[in-house]
Design an enzyme around this catalytic site. Sequence first.
Site, PDB file in Angstrom:
ATOM      1  N   HIS A 297       0.864  -1.196   0.000  1.00  0.00           N
ATOM      2  CA  HIS A 297       0.000   0.000   0.000  1.00  0.00           C
ATOM      3  C   HIS A 297       0.891   1.234   0.000  1.00  0.00           C
ATOM      4  CE1 HIS A 297      -3.322  -2.665   1.865  1.00  0.00           C
ATOM      5  NE2 HIS A 297      -3.573  -2.484   0.574  1.00  0.00           N
TER       6      HIS A 297
ATOM      7  N   GLU B 158       1.893   3.691   3.007  1.00  0.00           N
ATOM      8  CA  GLU B 158       2.422   3.121   4.244  1.00  0.00           C
ATOM      9  C   GLU B 158       3.952   3.120   4.215  1.00  0.00           C
ATOM     10  OE1 GLU B 158      -1.646   0.389   4.395  1.00  0.00           O
ATOM     11  OE2 GLU B 158       0.290  -0.630   4.439  1.00  0.00           O
TER      12      GLU B 158
ATOM     13  N   ARG C  50      -3.152   4.947  -2.024  1.00  0.00           N
ATOM     14  CA  ARG C  50      -3.038   3.586  -1.448  1.00  0.00           C
ATOM     15  C   ARG C  50      -2.857   2.497  -2.521  1.00  0.00           C
ATOM     16  NH1 ARG C  50      -5.533   0.163   2.703  1.00  0.00           N
ATOM     17  NH2 ARG C  50      -6.512  -1.639   1.770  1.00  0.00           N
TER      18      ARG C  50
ATOM     19  N   HIS D 220       2.876  -3.814   6.698  1.00  0.00           N
ATOM     20  CA  HIS D 220       1.929  -2.725   6.439  1.00  0.00           C
ATOM     21  C   HIS D 220       2.054  -1.720   7.582  1.00  0.00           C
ATOM     22  CE1 HIS D 220      -0.906  -5.068   3.647  1.00  0.00           C
ATOM     23  NE2 HIS D 220      -0.031  -5.958   4.013  1.00  0.00           N
TER      24      HIS D 220
ATOM     25  N   GLU E 259       1.392  -4.914  11.118  1.00  0.00           N
ATOM     26  CA  GLU E 259       0.914  -3.544  10.989  1.00  0.00           C
ATOM     27  C   GLU E 259       1.816  -2.715  11.898  1.00  0.00           C
ATOM     28  OE1 GLU E 259      -1.321  -2.202   9.134  1.00  0.00           O
ATOM     29  OE2 GLU E 259      -2.556  -3.856   8.396  1.00  0.00           O
TER      30      GLU E 259
END
Lengths: 94, 307
Positions: free
Chosen positions: B66, B69, B124, B194, B268
């Site tokens: 993405h 990020e 994104r 991510h 994440e």
Amino acid sequence: VVPVFFDRDKVFRVKPQDEKQANIIKDLAKTNELDFWYPDATHHVAANMTVDFRISEKESKSVQSVLDQNKMHYEILIHDLQEEIEKQFDVEED
Amino acid sequence: ISGRHSYAKYNNWDKIVAWTEKMVNKCPEMVSRIKIGSTVEDNPLYVLKIGKDERRKAIFMDCGIHAREWISPAFCQWFVYQATKSYGKNKIMTKLLDRMNFYVLPVFNVDGYIWSWTQNRMWRKNRSKNKNSSCIGTDLNRNFDVSWNSSPGTNNPCSDIYRGPAPESEKETKAVTDFIRRHLKSIKAYITFHSYSQMLLFPYGYTTKLPPNYEDLNKVAKIGTDVISTRYETRYIYGPIASKIYPTTGSSLDWAYDLGIKHTFAFELRDKGKFGFLLPESLIKPTCKETMLAVKFIAKYILKHTS
């Protein structure tokens, strides 16, 4: 293509307490341009979830009044996104 | 943005390409660069292979699926730097690199990453054009051929999680899946990075059903988050995607798992929303250092527990 600037865009953090409040966020997404940061998209929004979304300054006031009217829990994480974008480069070149 | 590549800063795509060349030149016996394909806008997709021998167990790691990020590609660069720098000095990393390889894809969504630098920091998706729509891009992490019909993701090209017209419709996705399928015998784990929200996740995303080796994955994720917290007390949560966050279809994690790679994890990274995607550069190093501890733990576990 002219680069996009985010002057005074805001990032809201909302905590829908129930399905009704989750649906209010989904309805807001239908009539405003909400860029969901967390979760990834409007259809993942559910009760008792932290919801972060970016919104333009222009639309933020009407959205904020809907949240106030419905006594929803929210905070503004970022008040001027463009400022934060510029501030992220906070390490000097070697 | 002038200047040289720096692990303490965010680097644009040109700097990252130059850095891949530098790493190969600096450590030719340890690092090789493999072009696994190209993007919709014909940018190269490079995987760096860290390790010496073709025939060993391997871990595939990807960053930057993405575009916005940015801490994710920063971590992949850091990982390669640390792996090459500490080989022969750090006992664990030396043991890992003597016995396994790492395939590192520093930026998966190159076109989107470039776009987030040059046009729209909040972008994104990738930058493919969609038929019958003026909206651009597919969410590459919804484009994998897994659970495509079980709970159809969004078919709206204007959505930020548009899954594309078909599984693996995107050149980027196909390049990665073809590479992983070609190396499936050796790849024992898949880790994707991510941001944000500080979580360590594992399958499934497309169902709340637990994977057969749930206990194993849960144990690794728990220890991984414990290890992360030892450095700066950063708190991560962990668990299966569908129950920990929300059901998603077409993700790389579920695809790799159902392909047969039974240890797949998604990080994440920082933070939990104060900065969100705009994590300041001053937090790159601490984020990378703590994440490194967890990745080394996972690699050690894979080395020991996979055949």
